[in-house]
Design a protein around this motif. Sequence first.
Motif, mmCIF file in Angstrom:
data_model
loop_
_atom_site.group_PDB
_atom_site.id
_atom_site.type_symbol
_atom_site.label_atom_id
_atom_site.label_comp_id
_atom_site.label_asym_id
_atom_site.label_seq_id
_atom_site.Cartn_x
_atom_site.Cartn_y
_atom_site.Cartn_z
ATOM 1 N N ALA A 1 0.827 -1.207 0.000
ATOM 2 C CA ALA A 1 0.000 0.000 0.000
ATOM 3 C C ALA A 1 0.860 1.255 0.000
ATOM 4 C CB ALA A 1 -0.903 -0.003 1.222
ATOM 5 N N SER A 2 0.401 2.288 -0.732
ATOM 6 C CA SER A 2 1.134 3.547 -0.833
ATOM 7 C C SER A 2 0.644 4.518 0.236
ATOM 8 C CB SER A 2 0.904 4.142 -2.224
ATOM 9 O OG SER A 2 1.157 5.510 -2.218
ATOM 10 N N PRO A 3 1.519 5.419 0.726
ATOM 11 C CA PRO A 3 1.034 6.446 1.661
ATOM 12 C C PRO A 3 0.097 7.448 0.993
ATOM 13 C CG PRO A 3 3.365 6.782 1.116
ATOM 14 C CD PRO A 3 2.964 5.477 0.517
ATOM 15 N N ARG A 4 0.108 7.522 -0.336
ATOM 16 C CA ARG A 4 -0.825 8.397 -1.054
ATOM 17 C C ARG A 4 -1.665 7.515 -1.979
ATOM 18 N NH1 ARG A 4 3.750 11.374 -0.261
ATOM 19 N NH2 ARG A 4 3.409 13.453 0.600
ATOM 20 N N PRO A 5 -2.640 6.799 -1.406
ATOM 21 C CA PRO A 5 -3.394 5.827 -2.204
ATOM 22 C C PRO A 5 -4.119 6.493 -3.366
ATOM 23 C CG PRO A 5 -4.393 6.163 -0.045
ATOM 24 C CD PRO A 5 -3.121 6.908 -0.038
ATOM 25 N N SER A 6 -4.240 5.736 -4.459
ATOM 26 C CA SER A 6 -4.828 6.296 -5.671
ATOM 27 C C SER A 6 -6.063 5.507 -6.080
ATOM 28 C CB SER A 6 -3.796 6.223 -6.796
ATOM 29 O OG SER A 6 -4.401 6.551 -8.017
ATOM 30 N N ALA A 7 -7.008 6.216 -6.707
ATOM 31 C CA ALA A 7 -8.172 5.542 -7.273
ATOM 32 C C ALA A 7 -7.983 5.326 -8.767
ATOM 33 C CB ALA A 7 -9.415 6.390 -7.021
ATOM 34 N N CYS A 8 -6.830 5.763 -9.299
ATOM 35 C CA CYS A 8 -6.570 5.610 -10.737
ATOM 36 C C CYS A 8 -6.167 4.171 -11.033
ATOM 37 C CB CYS A 8 -5.411 6.500 -11.166
ATOM 38 S SG CYS A 8 -5.805 8.225 -11.115
ATOM 39 N N THR B 1 2.540 17.366 3.016
ATOM 40 C CA THR B 1 1.811 16.505 3.936
ATOM 41 C C THR B 1 1.175 15.369 3.127
ATOM 42 O OG1 THR B 1 -0.235 17.726 3.617
ATOM 43 C CG2 THR B 1 1.235 18.524 5.363
ATOM 44 N N ALA B 2 0.618 14.387 3.816
ATOM 45 C CA ALA B 2 -0.006 13.254 3.102
ATOM 46 C C ALA B 2 -1.181 13.737 2.249
ATOM 47 C CB ALA B 2 -0.474 12.209 4.099
ATOM 48 N N GLU B 3 -1.812 14.863 2.662
ATOM 49 C CA GLU B 3 -2.950 15.390 1.886
ATOM 50 C C GLU B 3 -2.473 16.152 0.651
ATOM 51 O OE1 GLU B 3 -2.766 15.891 5.331
ATOM 52 O OE2 GLU B 3 -3.960 14.045 5.452
ATOM 53 N N GLN B 4 -1.220 16.584 0.661
ATOM 54 C CA GLN B 4 -0.699 17.346 -0.476
ATOM 55 C C GLN B 4 -0.024 16.378 -1.449
ATOM 56 O OE1 GLN B 4 1.709 19.956 1.907
ATOM 57 N NE2 GLN B 4 0.262 21.635 1.749
ATOM 58 N N SER B 5 -0.815 15.849 -2.365
ATOM 59 C CA SER B 5 -0.266 14.838 -3.263
ATOM 60 C C SER B 5 0.310 15.449 -4.540
ATOM 61 C CB SER B 5 -1.341 13.809 -3.610
ATOM 62 O OG SER B 5 -2.430 14.443 -4.219
ATOM 63 N N ARG B 6 -0.027 16.700 -4.830
ATOM 64 C CA ARG B 6 0.436 17.332 -6.062
ATOM 65 C C ARG B 6 1.188 18.629 -5.749
ATOM 66 N NH1 ARG B 6 -2.317 15.452 -10.500
ATOM 67 N NH2 ARG B 6 -0.513 16.318 -11.600
ATOM 68 N N MET B 7 2.061 19.005 -6.660
ATOM 69 C CA MET B 7 2.891 20.197 -6.460
ATOM 70 C C MET B 7 2.045 21.454 -6.267
ATOM 71 S SD MET B 7 6.051 21.150 -6.209
ATOM 72 C CE MET B 7 7.184 20.025 -7.035
ATOM 73 N N ARG B 8 0.947 21.578 -7.007
ATOM 74 C CA ARG B 8 0.129 22.803 -6.895
ATOM 75 C C ARG B 8 -0.418 22.956 -5.477
ATOM 76 N NH1 ARG B 8 -3.352 19.316 -9.595
ATOM 77 N NH2 ARG B 8 -5.220 18.856 -8.376
ATOM 78 N N GLN B 9 -0.701 21.840 -4.814
ATOM 79 C CA GLN B 9 -1.210 21.916 -3.449
ATOM 80 C C GLN B 9 -0.115 22.391 -2.495
ATOM 81 O OE1 GLN B 9 -2.294 17.790 -3.482
ATOM 82 N NE2 GLN B 9 -4.472 18.234 -3.741
ATOM 83 N N LEU B 10 1.096 21.889 -2.706
ATOM 84 C CA LEU B 10 2.203 22.311 -1.839
ATOM 85 C C LEU B 10 2.511 23.796 -2.043
ATOM 86 C CD1 LEU B 10 4.508 21.748 0.131
ATOM 87 C CD2 LEU B 10 5.916 21.084 -1.831
ATOM 88 N N LEU B 11 2.488 24.259 -3.308
ATOM 89 C CA LEU B 11 2.850 25.653 -3.582
ATOM 90 C C LEU B 11 1.838 26.647 -3.032
ATOM 91 C CD1 LEU B 11 4.385 25.523 -7.194
ATOM 92 C CD2 LEU B 11 5.525 25.334 -4.985
ATOM 93 N N GLN B 12 0.668 26.155 -2.645
ATOM 94 C CA GLN B 12 -0.300 27.063 -2.013
ATOM 95 C C GLN B 12 0.182 27.517 -0.633
ATOM 96 O OE1 GLN B 12 -3.988 24.898 -2.194
ATOM 97 N NE2 GLN B 12 -4.218 25.313 -4.380
ATOM 98 N N CYS B 13 1.057 26.719 -0.020
ATOM 99 C CA CYS B 13 1.558 27.148 1.303
ATOM 100 C C CYS B 13 3.076 27.289 1.324
ATOM 101 C CB CYS B 13 1.057 26.213 2.401
ATOM 102 S SG CYS B 13 1.376 24.512 2.091
ATOM 103 N N CYS B 14 3.744 26.933 0.248
ATOM 104 C CA CYS B 14 5.194 27.107 0.192
ATOM 105 C C CYS B 14 5.507 27.833 -1.120
ATOM 106 C CB CYS B 14 5.894 25.745 0.224
ATOM 107 S SG CYS B 14 7.673 25.860 -0.086
ATOM 108 N N PRO B 15 5.846 29.129 -1.083
ATOM 109 C CA PRO B 15 6.110 29.851 -2.340
ATOM 110 C C PRO B 15 7.207 29.163 -3.151
ATOM 111 C CG PRO B 15 6.049 31.352 -0.461
ATOM 112 C CD PRO B 15 6.007 29.967 0.103
#
Length: 438
Positions: free
Chosen positions: A9-16, A212-226
Amino acid sequence: MTPANPPAASPRPSACPGLWRIVSARDGGICRIKLPGGLLLADQADAVAVAAERFAGGVIEATNRGNLQIRGIGGDHAGLVESLLAAGLGPRDAASDDVRNLMLSPLAGHDPQSVLDVRPLAEQILDLLQATPRFHELSAKFAVQLDGGEGVAMLEHPHDLWLSALRLEQRDWLAFGLASCPADGQVLGAVPLEQGLALVSAVLERFLDLATAEQSRMRQLLQCCPADVFIAGLGVDVRRDAVVLEWKREATERPWLGRVVQQQGMALGVAPPLGRLTPAMLRGVARVARQWGDGSLRLSPWQSLMLPNIAAANFEQARVELSSLGLLCQADEPLARVVACTGSSGCAKAQADTKADAVELAALLGSGAPGSVHLSGCPRSCAVAHVAPATLLARSPGRYDLYLRDAHLPGLGALRATDLTLNEAGAMLALPTEHLDD
Ligand code: SF4
């Protein structure tokens, strides 16, 4: 040795879908086969055709990320996976199946407009992704694009990291951006070509350090890390002067269907109608690639295939053979104009049978720019990874809202009309674009 067992199992499970992760749909299971830079050998194409007949209902799809998937899979998942692994269509390590998301031009290494042949670096990046256990924690959707400056290139698909080749001061560099695309994404810096692998590694490490585990994509991380903060901590020497930061990837409109000129010889671009291949079509493409080409195929981000290295003297014969199998071989074929998601025949979320409606609409529309009209069964917009010039979003069987792409608007663009029948949509789309603004 090819791994036979499914990954943990992956820490960022996928439905794809994945090779082992066969996802259920209305029409059966779906298995996605990730191809290295879109490369599929003719023998592997035959193996996919056999597997689709033996273990599924015979529907094979070209995806918009240069991969293949088999639909309508029955109960024998293990048999299907075994047959694909035996054809060399699996990852080096079972846990690395999901992370093999590296997009190249289908003409990489052959395109006369390219700045450089990125295939050697692509191989190193794929090795890195597969051989580094920590990178297997990345989401199955986390994707990298390596653009060699080819004329045949998809520049509008957003990627978590993209790299574009450029030449400065008689040296090869790679400009890069995050959570955007080469067409209009901001260039954040550049490294010499020799540092390309180190840059990719550093970006992935830094992403995993910070996300974080909820931030699976770069765009999500860049919302809180410039982005500047992200780059400052890479530990790689990144050039960020005005020459680099103001550089723009020149957009090109090289055709990807029919005759495509290479540095030497030519390639043949073909599209299965609405992205779907029958086993007979795939076998036919493999046969033509063996007989008239170099025995290889490239899957493209336009849900199409390219057969490189076809001698000019054999081109017409190859085209006629593939056309007779129902493949679209010219940009002006009406069906090449439309793209449709799975729709209600295979997806429970769909409000309409988009595939069948697309066939009807194509007959009304006639020819136009390939892939310029997109029918989507719901707002998830699975069929394209970018916004099409015109999108018909289903609201009920046979009825659609029409959106036109607008660079100033998010999502699908400007809503131009609602609750259209296919006839009404066809009549509106047949108008010149300026009249759609009335
Ligand atoms: S866009 Fe919606 S309806 Fe179409 S395949 Fe994707 S989820 Fe299903």
